[in-house]
Design an enzyme around this catalytic site. Sequence first.
Site, PDB file in Angstrom:
ATOM      1  N   CYS A 117     -28.171  -3.103 -12.117  1.00 19.09           N
ATOM      2  CA  CYS A 117     -27.348  -4.290 -11.833  1.00 19.09           C
ATOM      3  C   CYS A 117     -25.878  -4.069 -12.180  1.00 19.09           C
ATOM      4  O   CYS A 117     -25.017  -4.822 -11.734  1.00 19.09           O
ATOM      5  CB  CYS A 117     -27.877  -5.503 -12.584  1.00 19.09           C
TER       6      CYS A 117
ATOM      7  N   HIS B 262     -22.421 -10.936 -13.598  1.00 21.37           N
ATOM      8  CA  HIS B 262     -23.691 -10.622 -12.930  1.00 21.37           C
ATOM      9  C   HIS B 262     -24.537 -11.892 -12.929  1.00 21.37           C
ATOM     10  O   HIS B 262     -24.691 -12.554 -13.959  1.00 21.37           O
ATOM     11  CB  HIS B 262     -24.379  -9.485 -13.678  1.00 21.37           C
TER      12      HIS B 262
ATOM     13  N   ASN C 223     -30.948 -13.300  -8.645  1.00 20.13           N
ATOM     14  CA  ASN C 223     -30.353 -12.060  -9.130  1.00 20.13           C
ATOM     15  C   ASN C 223     -30.511 -10.972  -8.065  1.00 20.13           C
ATOM     16  O   ASN C 223     -31.623 -10.537  -7.782  1.00 20.13           O
ATOM     17  CB  ASN C 223     -31.074 -11.667 -10.430  1.00 20.13           C
TER      18      ASN C 223
HETATM   19  O1  UT7 Z   1     -30.423  -8.004 -14.083  1.00 17.87           O
HETATM   20  C1  UT7 Z   1     -31.054  -8.129 -15.313  1.00 17.87           C
HETATM   21  C2  UT7 Z   1     -32.388  -8.730 -15.067  1.00 17.87           C
HETATM   22  N1  UT7 Z   1     -33.059  -9.402 -16.098  1.00 17.87           N
HETATM   23  C3  UT7 Z   1     -32.634 -10.503 -16.742  1.00 17.87           C
HETATM   24  O2  UT7 Z   1     -31.531 -10.955 -16.664  1.00 17.87           O
HETATM   25  C4  UT7 Z   1     -33.673 -11.196 -17.571  1.00 17.87           C
HETATM   26  C5  UT7 Z   1     -33.142 -11.820 -18.830  1.00 17.87           C
HETATM   27  N2  UT7 Z   1     -34.165 -12.689 -19.363  1.00 17.87           N
HETATM   28  C6  UT7 Z   1     -34.365 -13.922 -18.860  1.00 17.87           C
HETATM   29  O3  UT7 Z   1     -33.674 -14.355 -17.943  1.00 17.87           O
HETATM   30  C7  UT7 Z   1     -35.442 -14.765 -19.490  1.00 17.87           C
HETATM   31  O4  UT7 Z   1     -35.966 -14.101 -20.600  1.00 17.87           O
HETATM   32  C8  UT7 Z   1     -36.596 -15.139 -18.481  1.00 17.87           C
HETATM   33  C9  UT7 Z   1     -36.092 -16.132 -17.450  1.00 17.87           C
HETATM   34  C10 UT7 Z   1     -37.141 -13.892 -17.823  1.00 17.87           C
HETATM   35  C11 UT7 Z   1     -37.735 -15.811 -19.238  1.00 17.87           C
HETATM   36  O5  UT7 Z   1     -37.252 -16.977 -19.874  1.00 17.87           O
HETATM   37  P1  UT7 Z   1     -37.590 -17.264 -21.404  1.00 17.87           P
HETATM   38  O6  UT7 Z   1     -36.996 -18.571 -21.723  1.00 17.87           O
HETATM   39  O7  UT7 Z   1     -37.126 -16.070 -22.182  1.00 17.87           O
HETATM   40  O8  UT7 Z   1     -39.164 -17.402 -21.384  1.00 17.87           O
HETATM   41  P2  UT7 Z   1     -40.248 -16.508 -22.144  1.00 17.87           P
HETATM   42  O9  UT7 Z   1     -40.320 -15.139 -21.564  1.00 17.87           O
HETATM   43  O10 UT7 Z   1     -40.018 -16.618 -23.614  1.00 17.87           O
HETATM   44  O11 UT7 Z   1     -41.564 -17.281 -21.771  1.00 17.87           O
HETATM   45  C12 UT7 Z   1     -41.798 -18.618 -22.183  1.00 17.87           C
HETATM   46  C13 UT7 Z   1     -43.086 -19.087 -21.531  1.00 17.87           C
HETATM   47  C14 UT7 Z   1     -44.244 -18.093 -21.660  1.00 17.87           C
HETATM   48  O12 UT7 Z   1     -45.425 -18.840 -21.831  1.00 17.87           O
HETATM   49  P3  UT7 Z   1     -46.066 -19.014 -23.308  1.00 17.87           P
HETATM   50  O13 UT7 Z   1     -46.338 -17.611 -23.764  1.00 17.87           O
HETATM   51  O14 UT7 Z   1     -45.018 -19.700 -24.123  1.00 17.87           O
HETATM   52  O15 UT7 Z   1     -47.281 -19.828 -23.042  1.00 17.87           O
HETATM   53  C15 UT7 Z   1     -44.274 -17.423 -20.315  1.00 17.87           C
HETATM   54  O16 UT7 Z   1     -45.555 -16.937 -19.976  1.00 17.87           O
HETATM   55  O17 UT7 Z   1     -42.884 -19.266 -20.132  1.00 17.87           O
HETATM   56  C16 UT7 Z   1     -43.885 -18.563 -19.405  1.00 17.87           C
HETATM   57  N3  UT7 Z   1     -43.321 -18.145 -18.136  1.00 17.87           N
HETATM   58  C17 UT7 Z   1     -43.332 -18.933 -17.059  1.00 17.87           C
HETATM   59  N4  UT7 Z   1     -43.776 -20.190 -16.850  1.00 17.87           N
HETATM   60  C18 UT7 Z   1     -43.614 -20.728 -15.631  1.00 17.87           C
HETATM   61  C19 UT7 Z   1     -42.745 -16.975 -17.827  1.00 17.87           C
HETATM   62  N5  UT7 Z   1     -42.355 -16.988 -16.537  1.00 17.87           N
HETATM   63  C20 UT7 Z   1     -42.707 -18.202 -16.040  1.00 17.87           C
HETATM   64  C21 UT7 Z   1     -42.563 -18.816 -14.788  1.00 17.87           C
HETATM   65  N6  UT7 Z   1     -43.033 -20.069 -14.618  1.00 17.87           N
HETATM   66  N7  UT7 Z   1     -41.983 -18.197 -13.744  1.00 17.87           N
END
Ligand code: UT7
Length: 329
Positions: free
Chosen positions: A115, A248, A278
């Site tokens: 990215c 980004h 993204n």
């Molecule tokens: O170009 C670089 C690319 N990458 C990035 O920029 C990613 C950077 N990271 C992020 O943007 C965030 O970490 C995410 C958007 C990927 C995830 O958000 P988060 O607030 O960090 O959520 P999390 O990973 O801590 O997950 C929280 C909960 C989990 O459930 P439990 O374990 O609390 O029951 C996940 O399984 O949300 C769940 N979850 C979802 N729920 C509904 C993860 N993805 C989803 C989804 N829909 N799409």
Amino acid sequence: MNNTVKILGCGLAKAQQKITNYDLEKRVETSHEWIVQRTGITSRYVTIDENTSDLALRAAVQAIENAKIEKTDIQAIIVATMTPDCLTPSTACIVQAKLGLNDLPVFAFDINAACSGFLYAFQLASDLLNRYKNILIIGSETLSKMINWNDRGTCVLFGDGAGAMILTAGTRNLYHYANSEGDLLGVLKAEGLNLIKDLQNLAPVEQFLTMQGNDVFRFAVRVLKESIENVLNQAHLTIEDIDLIIPHQANYRIINHVAKRMKVDLSKFYMNLQEFGNTSAASIPIAYAQAFEQGLIDEQKRIILVGFGSGLTYGATLIDKRGGEDCVK
Ligand code: UT7
């Protein structure tokens, strides 16, 4: 590194099919509300039958028109991508062919800094401007081909698209900042080809993108701030001197955290991730071209481009348009 640049023109290409969060609700266990709350994304564009070079070509043609030059004036093409059409030839060579520039000597190659790729291409191109008069730089991705569409943790985040710029030499000094941290190799990756063993043909490995989202999030907030501060220091400017920051387009919350930590109004950060998601190396040039279309980039603007990505890589470029030239610091 000290050199000069002028952005002659820019362009963007949207992929053919718009996918909303509601469309994704039908595929994986997610909801429009979750995606918006956690990322700010409401839709993304995904290709139907165009490959990375096709999107790159569309963005390039728009940038060439916008720059008011002939395509034959282009002497170098750099494509930043982690989703090339094929392993070889490079996407840049395919774009050269599709532009009909085969008979001309063009210095054409791809780079992969994920990215951050467009920022790396920008830095490289500005270092090459003493040898090539007009350089076409493109960020183009068809991430949809490396996304696991059954993984809700990643499939809601990404989209396809391309953005392009034509660079030529300007009259002012410029400084960039770009780095990578190889110790974080595993937190955001997609496997490639297997090594052969005993001259045996092996089946292709899984190529899906995997990510430890929380680690990437923390890294992103840290290095976006560090990169902005680095180019500001080089330019002897403060954040108040900057009119627009084009980050980004990964996640609204990442950008919000950076704004808070830097005590800068969020409105200074341009965002179109709501619509595009993204698009990796394409995200910054798409955002730049859209901001340009919206009249946000005029002769009086000081702009910072800043990004991060797999590697993990990161960097920033400060573009100072005061004084009539695009001055990149
Ligand atoms: O170009 C670089 C690319 N990458 C990035 O920029 C990613 C950077 N990271 C992020 O943007 C965030 O970490 C995410 C958007 C990927 C995830 O958000 P988060 O607030 O960090 O959520 P999390 O990973 O801590 O997950 C929280 C909960 C989990 O459930 P439990 O374990 O609390 O029951 C996940 O399984 O949300 C769940 N979850 C979802 N729920 C509904 C993860 N993805 C989803 C989804 N829909 N799409």
